[in-house]
Design an enzyme around this catalytic site. Sequence first.
Site, PDB file in Angstrom:
ATOM      1  CE  LYS A 293      -0.412  -2.570   2.875  1.00  0.00           C
ATOM      2  NZ  LYS A 293      -0.815  -3.688   3.732  1.00  0.00           N
TER       3      LYS A 293
ATOM      4  CE  LYS B  24      -4.111  -1.479   4.934  1.00  0.00           C
ATOM      5  NZ  LYS B  24      -4.299  -2.078   6.240  1.00  0.00           N
TER       6      LYS B  24
ATOM      7  N   GLY C  72      -2.883 -10.872   7.881  1.00  0.00           N
ATOM      8  CA  GLY C  72      -2.582 -12.274   8.197  1.00  0.00           C
ATOM      9  C   GLY C  72      -2.257 -13.063   6.947  1.00  0.00           C
TER      10      GLY C  72
ATOM     11  CG  ASP D  54      -1.658   0.033   7.295  1.00  0.00           C
ATOM     12  OD1 ASP D  54      -1.005  -0.611   6.470  1.00  0.00           O
ATOM     13  OD2 ASP D  54      -2.788  -0.307   7.691  1.00  0.00           O
TER      14      ASP D  54
HETATM   15  N1  HSE Z   1      -0.952  -3.439   9.937  1.00  0.00           N
HETATM   16  C1  HSE Z   1      -2.136  -3.581   9.168  1.00  0.00           C
HETATM   17  C2  HSE Z   1      -3.312  -3.794  10.107  1.00  0.00           C
HETATM   18  C3  HSE Z   1      -2.102  -4.693   8.167  1.00  0.00           C
HETATM   19  O1  HSE Z   1      -3.146  -3.836  11.305  1.00  0.00           O
HETATM   20  O2  HSE Z   1      -4.424  -3.871   9.602  1.00  0.00           O
HETATM   21  C4  HSE Z   1      -1.267  -4.348   6.986  1.00  0.00           C
HETATM   22  O3  HSE Z   1      -1.737  -3.243   6.345  1.00  0.00           O
END
Ligand code: HSE
Length: 428
Positions: free
Chosen positions: A107, A207, A304, A203
Amino acid sequence: MTEPLRLGIAGLGTVGAGVVKIIRQKAALLEARSGRPISISAVSARNRVKDRGVPLDSYAWEDDPVALAKRDDVDVFVELIGGSDGPAKAATEAALRAGKDVVTANKALLAHHGQALAEAAEKAGAVLRFEAAVAGGIPVVKALTEGLAGNDITRVMGVMNGTCNYILTRMESAGLTYDQAFAEADGLGYLEADPNLDVGGIDAGHKLSLLAAIAFGTQVAFDAVELEGIGRISIEDIRQAADMGYKVKLLGVCQMTGRGLEQRMSPCLVPATSPLGQLEGGTNMVVIEGDQVGQVVLRGPGAGEGPTASAVLGDVIDIARGTRVSTFGQPAASLELAKPAQTATPAPYYLRLILLDKPGALAKVAAALGEAGVSINRMRQRSHDQNTAPVLIVTHKTTRAALDNALAAMVGTKVVEGEPVALRIEQV
Ligand code: HSE
């Protein structure tokens, strides 16, 4: 026999090893669904000798992912290295230059370089797919680029960082402080190597910027996402929210308005009974609103091995089938440069302030709100025995700009200690 689709996989962490396992274990299923075998020609990772729980001897090894990307026996370069620059970017660019299709879970790479990479892919006649980059196992990129392509998308919302949702859920369900819940998430291995990517909202912001590009036909504009993390949320906020019938979620919202593209990722209060309010633990949810379809809710695991590898395989099978969709759902040259707009849609806000306990302090705060045109709906001052008083205020609908004016004026009164917490109450 039909020619196999030959993969080169760079990055053999949890997701990379998961992809290798699925390809080994489900060869017949994948072939039946793709119409051709899917094979692995070569792999690459930093450490060659590490045991990844899956045999790798039958694949060629490359120390350098760029060399892997350019191999003649690789049709699709699968980039699972991570990071917005460095080897992931160099190898992806090399693969596209060599005319290879690319599947990535990265991402950060796309949030920072999505437009240039989409243009490079088109120039080379290659496809660049990134289902695994957004909301793990939820096929949201496919839903937006394909299933919902006949809609004008009006709004996309999502809880897309499972780690933050886990922390907030544990604070609520187990009464843990933020630091305790953070430590628990860390112990379970949920946090990124740089935890600020998770708890700072970065993060999830990456997205959101990718979904906004597809939804609104705009160039990825991660830098324009209004970002706020969850680090200032206290157990008090969670309890007060619950008391009023809300949950605190790190929520992403993007929508196109007359003023431009709004993109924000911030902790918000959402009704406890809404689908977003009911989301527990590491699960992700994306809500898409289209002018024809109405509201579509997608819910599933956001991270995961299995879920992310599942998303990678979805893209690989599409390529094997001959499905060739533009990176962001339309030709890169047609993606518009969006004008960024600060969120102006009015909403009620929850405020938590620490007031110096002296005569007239509350009046000064009320005046700051009133002078900025912000009206108070509810207010509560907790009993206390120190010389500061915790005060909670819920406003009537207001704009963020008006609220920011009020907050700035409050700081000037010198009766507010520290920085107030201000959480939008989102209508979802
Ligand atoms: N670290 C992210 C989360 C997953 O906790 O959703 C990878 O983008």
